[in-house]
Scaffold this active site. Sequence first.
Site, short mmCIF file in Angstrom:
data_model
loop_
_atom_site.label_atom_id
_atom_site.label_comp_id
_atom_site.label_asym_id
_atom_site.label_seq_id
_atom_site.Cartn_x
_atom_site.Cartn_y
_atom_site.Cartn_z
CB SER A 128 35.58 38.58 42.04
OG SER A 128 36.30 39.08 41.20
CE LYS A 176 39.04 40.87 42.33
NZ LYS A 176 38.65 40.94 41.03
CB SER A 198 35.54 40.90 38.65
OG SER A 198 34.89 39.65 38.45
#
Length: 469
Positions: free
Chosen positions: A156, A81, A180
């Site tokens: 996210s 990520k 997230s």
Amino acid sequence: MSDDEVLFRPARELAAMVRRREISPVELVETALSRIELLDSRLGSMVTVDAEGALEAASAAADRAGAEDAAPFLGVPTAIKDLHVTDGMRTTFGTASMAEFVPNYDEWSVGRLRSAGFILLGKTNVSEFGTVPYTESALLGPARNPWDLDRSPGGSSGGAGAAVAAGLIPVAHASDGGGSVRIPASACGLFGIKPARGRISNAPQYGEQVGGLSTVGLITRDVGDAAAMLDEMHGYVAGDPNWASPPDRPFAKDARGDPPALRVGLALSSPLHTFGAESLDVAQETAELLTGLGHVVEPIDLPVTEQLISDFRTLWTARVSALPVDPDGLEPYNRFLFEEGASYTAPDLLKALTSAQLLARAIVRAALSVDVVACPTLTRDPLRIGELEGLDHDATFAANIDYVGLTPLANLTGQPAMSVPLGTSERGLPVGMQFIGPPDGESTLLRLAGQLERATPWAARRPALNPRR
């Protein structure tokens, strides 16, 4: 297996094939790079691809394949990520001011994945600094949901969810500060787990700045991969502000065994939002499934009040205002959050933190009346791309809170939580169910998730976005 099939296999199976020399790490990486080239212009899931570095690492892994001391996931491709620091690889945090930042060290979780033998292909798309539950930053562009390209894969960790759902990578690194990991898992029909606070170190950073909200997690296609990866990633590093009790046995073993009969508290309402009819239908179907598996399902009311939103907002905006960036370079919504957070005094922050901690204690006490709390992960179908554009900033914050339902509770309390892909909406979109475990209770969650997966296998479900060459 064709190129369209191989990366849908569990990472554990791919690693076993590498050990037996039935497939080479170079083949796996080349397949992943090929699928990224073929599909990702439509998905926007990958924002940095290090093809040269990945192929070089794959070649070195091929030389180690089959060695007695080879790493457990040797040669399996994955991605990190883009909110997490990765040695020698561009790390943007989704913001223009960091667009060309290349760090010279790995975070603990990244290093643990390298040590486990994974090949890092690159970085996955994120919202700017991970502040919203969708992935549409001005710098990186939108990530799109493989199940419906007009919809978001969540956020996210939206790029991570989209990449795994589309079979670009078999598993993905992710993180969770308010849902997230679980939000993209639900939106993309995948399994996602946010471990207990302190389970995976944030080293060398000290940790979450305010409230201990965020932790690294995992998005995978099946439960076994998440459990086996958690075995490789968990750990305490000297100086960590939080730590979780060491597990009694490997998490991978938990995923293979059924839990005892559990009391499951079904939370279907709160004063903060309303679950949509389809989310409630999946919750009822899940309750019936759990009952059929021998568990006792009963309603539970958690002590969630409007004060929770007030405290969470203070902590959330304070996190943004503490970012070491010029607020003028932020997107408008994050600039709003930055300015609001900066307006609080130190006593304001301490009052909110104390209030949030008291609420967390009350929520944990209520949750401990059962073994596991269950509720829909999201209140409704995944957001459409750009759906919240045009709202004022306060309305955007309220819409985000309404969409994510009860996911932030586990960030506030530090409990482990997971999203399990147990339903489908009328539009054919995935619907996840969230399960919140007891403190340090990943073992309970993984055993339950493994049982649910064996009862209703989901790993073979795939979006239509997988054309052959």
